[in-house]
Design a protein around this motif. Structure first.
Motif, PDB file in Angstrom:
ATOM      1  N   GLN A  47       2.783  25.456  39.171  1.00  0.00           N
ATOM      2  CA  GLN A  47       3.053  26.510  40.155  1.00  0.00           C
ATOM      3  C   GLN A  47       3.100  25.969  41.579  1.00  0.00           C
ATOM      4  O   GLN A  47       3.888  26.429  42.392  1.00  0.00           O
ATOM      5  CB  GLN A  47       2.005  27.619  40.050  1.00  0.00           C
ATOM      6  CG  GLN A  47       2.125  28.445  38.794  1.00  0.00           C
ATOM      7  CD  GLN A  47       0.973  29.429  38.637  1.00  0.00           C
ATOM      8  OE1 GLN A  47       0.124  29.573  39.509  1.00  0.00           O
ATOM      9  NE2 GLN A  47       0.945  30.112  37.495  1.00  0.00           N
ATOM     10  N   ARG A  48       2.265  24.988  41.879  1.00  0.00           N
ATOM     11  CA  ARG A  48       2.210  24.403  43.228  1.00  0.00           C
ATOM     12  C   ARG A  48       3.335  23.396  43.471  1.00  0.00           C
ATOM     13  O   ARG A  48       3.520  22.926  44.583  1.00  0.00           O
ATOM     14  CB  ARG A  48       0.866  23.714  43.452  1.00  0.00           C
ATOM     15  CG  ARG A  48      -0.298  24.661  43.479  1.00  0.00           C
ATOM     16  CD  ARG A  48      -1.594  23.903  43.539  1.00  0.00           C
ATOM     17  NE  ARG A  48      -2.723  24.827  43.503  1.00  0.00           N
ATOM     18  CZ  ARG A  48      -3.977  24.453  43.368  1.00  0.00           C
ATOM     19  NH1 ARG A  48      -4.279  23.162  43.280  1.00  0.00           N
ATOM     20  NH2 ARG A  48      -4.944  25.336  43.329  1.00  0.00           N
ATOM     21  N   GLY A  49       4.017  23.012  42.404  1.00  0.00           N
ATOM     22  CA  GLY A  49       5.113  22.054  42.543  1.00  0.00           C
ATOM     23  C   GLY A  49       4.671  20.615  42.732  1.00  0.00           C
ATOM     24  O   GLY A  49       5.424  19.796  43.251  1.00  0.00           O
ATOM     25  N   VAL A  50       3.446  20.274  42.309  1.00  0.00           N
ATOM     26  CA  VAL A  50       2.968  18.897  42.466  1.00  0.00           C
ATOM     27  C   VAL A  50       3.299  18.019  41.263  1.00  0.00           C
ATOM     28  O   VAL A  50       3.049  16.818  41.284  1.00  0.00           O
ATOM     29  CB  VAL A  50       1.449  18.830  42.766  1.00  0.00           C
ATOM     30  CG1 VAL A  50       1.118  19.525  44.068  1.00  0.00           C
ATOM     31  CG2 VAL A  50       0.637  19.398  41.625  1.00  0.00           C
ATOM     32  N   VAL A  51       3.871  18.616  40.231  1.00  0.00           N
ATOM     33  CA  VAL A  51       4.266  17.858  39.043  1.00  0.00           C
ATOM     34  C   VAL A  51       5.759  17.553  39.159  1.00  0.00           C
ATOM     35  O   VAL A  51       6.570  18.455  39.297  1.00  0.00           O
ATOM     36  CB  VAL A  51       4.007  18.652  37.751  1.00  0.00           C
ATOM     37  CG1 VAL A  51       4.495  17.882  36.538  1.00  0.00           C
ATOM     38  CG2 VAL A  51       2.530  18.983  37.618  1.00  0.00           C
ATOM     39  N   SER A  52       6.085  16.265  39.116  1.00  0.00           N
ATOM     40  CA  SER A  52       7.493  15.869  39.146  1.00  0.00           C
ATOM     41  C   SER A  52       7.914  15.412  37.756  1.00  0.00           C
ATOM     42  O   SER A  52       7.221  14.627  37.114  1.00  0.00           O
ATOM     43  CB  SER A  52       7.714  14.733  40.147  1.00  0.00           C
ATOM     44  OG  SER A  52       9.046  14.270  40.062  1.00  0.00           O
ATOM     45  N   PRO A  64       7.476   9.353  39.582  1.00  0.00           N
ATOM     46  CA  PRO A  64       6.061   9.136  39.218  1.00  0.00           C
ATOM     47  C   PRO A  64       5.098   9.531  40.338  1.00  0.00           C
ATOM     48  O   PRO A  64       4.404   8.704  40.905  1.00  0.00           O
ATOM     49  CB  PRO A  64       6.009   7.643  38.907  1.00  0.00           C
ATOM     50  CG  PRO A  64       7.087   7.057  39.750  1.00  0.00           C
ATOM     51  CD  PRO A  64       8.167   8.101  39.844  1.00  0.00           C
ATOM     52  N   LEU A  65       5.054  10.814  40.688  1.00  0.00           N
ATOM     53  CA  LEU A  65       4.146  11.296  41.724  1.00  0.00           C
ATOM     54  C   LEU A  65       2.751  11.523  41.144  1.00  0.00           C
ATOM     55  O   LEU A  65       2.624  12.007  40.020  1.00  0.00           O
ATOM     56  CB  LEU A  65       4.680  12.603  42.325  1.00  0.00           C
ATOM     57  CG  LEU A  65       6.051  12.528  42.985  1.00  0.00           C
ATOM     58  CD1 LEU A  65       6.474  13.911  43.465  1.00  0.00           C
ATOM     59  CD2 LEU A  65       6.047  11.531  44.125  1.00  0.00           C
ATOM     60  N   PRO A  66       1.715  11.205  41.915  1.00  0.00           N
ATOM     61  CA  PRO A  66       0.356  11.400  41.395  1.00  0.00           C
ATOM     62  C   PRO A  66       0.031  12.885  41.232  1.00  0.00           C
ATOM     63  O   PRO A  66       0.309  13.694  42.106  1.00  0.00           O
ATOM     64  CB  PRO A  66      -0.534  10.757  42.460  1.00  0.00           C
ATOM     65  CG  PRO A  66       0.297  10.681  43.688  1.00  0.00           C
ATOM     66  CD  PRO A  66       1.725  10.664  43.258  1.00  0.00           C
ATOM     67  N   SER A  67      -0.537  13.219  40.100  1.00  0.00           N
ATOM     68  CA  SER A  67      -1.001  14.585  39.836  1.00  0.00           C
ATOM     69  C   SER A  67      -2.021  14.519  38.713  1.00  0.00           C
ATOM     70  O   SER A  67      -2.051  13.573  37.931  1.00  0.00           O
ATOM     71  CB  SER A  67       0.163  15.494  39.439  1.00  0.00           C
ATOM     72  OG  SER A  67       0.668  15.151  38.163  1.00  0.00           O
ATOM     73  N   GLY A  68      -2.830  15.552  38.637  1.00  0.00           N
ATOM     74  CA  GLY A  68      -3.787  15.644  37.542  1.00  0.00           C
ATOM     75  C   GLY A  68      -3.078  15.726  36.204  1.00  0.00           C
ATOM     76  O   GLY A  68      -3.531  15.154  35.211  1.00  0.00           O
TER      77      GLY A  68
END
Length: 177
Positions: A54-59, A63-67
């Protein structure tokens, strides 16, 4: 697992780094949550995956850092360990730890690693000790005594894998870069 040598020690260290990062994300989220709020994004795997989407932090392309990305790597790492344990338990004792580790790595982790890391892993496998070194780590003297311990550990890991797989697959996250 670190007692098995440099490859497994390096592997264990990388897993610990990922868990530490997830804990840090959870702590940061807790501190920023309003008082008396009902949980936060990192209180469960389900909530983390949903919140990050929902926050758009998953690409799905970079290879963007995310949980979520770290969780996928932990999921794969657990699958590697589980497969190695299954092989140690089910394969004939004549098969070396090097062979079993190499097979588990090739099946689970190698497809997601660049060529150079795959080569480094192959070199590190040569430093693994004899298979008999593994049994004392389980506090047992032989495979017969190890069987109930291995069966229990593998059963628990299979359940965790099944649940993790379901959460990741339902969001199309099995191949995050």
């Amino acid at each position: 697992m670190e007692a098995l040598g440099p490859l497994v020690g390096f592997f264990t260290h990388k897993v610990e780094e990922k868990i530490s990062f997830l804990r840090q994300l959870s702590q940061e989220e807790s501190l920023s949550a309003p008082p008396l709020s009902k949980g936060h994004a990192y209180h469960s795997v389900h909530s983390m995956l949903e919140a990050e989407l929902q926050r758009g932090v998953v690409s799905f392309t970079e290879p963007l850092p995310s949980g979520s990305r770290l969780f996928l790597r932990l999921h794969r790492s657990m699958r590697f360990v589980m497969l190695l344990l299954e092989k140690l338990w089910s394969e004939p004792e004549e098969r070396s730890l090097v062979e079993l580790c190499r097979e588990a790595y090739e099946e689970v982790l190698a497809p997601h690693h660049p060529w150079l890391l795959q080569r480094a892993a192959q070199v590190a496998f040569a430093a693994l000790p004899d298979r008999s070194v593994f049994l004392p780590l389980l506090c047992v003297r032989g495979m017969k005594e190890a069987e109930p311990v291995m069966r229990t550990v593998i059963t628990v890991m299979e359940e965790i894998q099944r649940r993790s797989q379901r959460e990741l697959e339902s969001r199309g996250m099995m191949d995050l870069p």
